[in-house]
Write a protein that holds these residues in place. Structure first.
Motif, short mmCIF file in Angstrom:
data_model
loop_
_atom_site.label_atom_id
_atom_site.label_comp_id
_atom_site.label_asym_id
_atom_site.label_seq_id
_atom_site.Cartn_x
_atom_site.Cartn_y
_atom_site.Cartn_z
N PHE A 109 6.22 -0.59 9.95
CA PHE A 109 6.35 0.78 10.42
C PHE A 109 6.13 0.84 11.92
O PHE A 109 5.49 -0.04 12.51
CB PHE A 109 5.33 1.68 9.71
CG PHE A 109 5.49 1.65 8.21
CD1 PHE A 109 6.42 2.45 7.59
CD2 PHE A 109 4.72 0.79 7.44
CE1 PHE A 109 6.58 2.41 6.21
CE2 PHE A 109 4.86 0.74 6.06
CZ PHE A 109 5.80 1.56 5.45
N THR A 110 6.60 1.88 12.52
CA THR A 110 6.44 2.09 13.96
C THR A 110 4.96 2.32 14.28
O THR A 110 4.30 3.11 13.59
CB THR A 110 7.25 3.34 14.40
OG1 THR A 110 8.60 3.16 14.01
CG2 THR A 110 7.15 3.56 15.90
N THR A 113 2.27 5.42 13.34
CA THR A 113 2.58 6.07 12.07
C THR A 113 1.35 6.06 11.16
O THR A 113 0.76 5.01 10.92
CB THR A 113 3.73 5.32 11.35
OG1 THR A 113 4.87 5.31 12.19
CG2 THR A 113 4.07 5.98 10.02
#
Length: 185
Positions: A109-110, A113
């Motif tokens: 995930f970025t 997040t």
């Protein structure tokens, strides 16, 4: 006893002598106090955001490596399904049905997040979310997070409306990867 002159000791610049004698191993394990040492520097633990100081904390991704959730069991009378609820929906396990130790890849995930986990209690139909109590219909916190070290987090849920017995062991899993606890809305 030495005379206290009130003066600080003089630094002679001479290092202590290494005698080559190792400390004696008594065979006794150190006592586990349940506290994570403050000097942890693995990039995932910040004592100023520790869960016991901030019960509304959530797990926030800090790197781009893939994350893994491992189901550790259930100590509940009810049966619950465990999910990563946000930013994507990923089924992780079902209490009393999934084998303990089952690992589920959650993906990458970025950074920044927040990962929101949930349980669906199949007996009652209630869904409870990790993070602040305001996310749950009963106004209670239903997930507790503990740092285990080496970028591994232990997460335990309560499955009863009204907060249950607050021992957070009704469904338990660990998640590993680059994350840290942060205060979340």
């Amino acid at each position: 006893s030495p005379l206290d002159t009130g003066e600080a000791p003089v630094d002679t610049g001479v290092a202590p002598v290494d005698t080559g004698v190792a400390p004696v191993d008594t065979g006794e394990a150190p006592v586990d106090t349940g506290e994570v040492p403050v000097d942890t520097d693995d990039g995932c633990y910040d004592p100023s955001t520790a869960y016991d100081m901030h019960p509304a904390a959530g797990l926030v991704v800090t790197g781009s490596d893939a994350l893994t959730a491992t189901y550790l069991g259930s100590d509940a009378g009810y049966t619950s399904e465990l999910y990563l609820n946000s930013p994507v929906n990923v089924y992780i396990a079902t209490g009393h049905a999934t084998a303990t130790g089952t690992a589920t890849g959650l993906g990458a995930f970025t950074p920044g997040t927040e990962l929101v986990f949930s349980i669906l209690v199949t007996n009652s139909g209630d869904t409870f979310l990790s993070g602040p109590a305001s996310r749950n219909a009963d106004g209670f916190r239903h997930a507790a997070i503990t740092y285990s070290g080496d970028c591994v987090w232990l997460v335990g849920f309560e499955d009863s409306y009204g907060g249950g017995d607050q021992d957070f062991d009704d469904i338990i899993f660990e998640i590993s990867g680059p994350m840290e606890m942060q205060l979340v809305p």
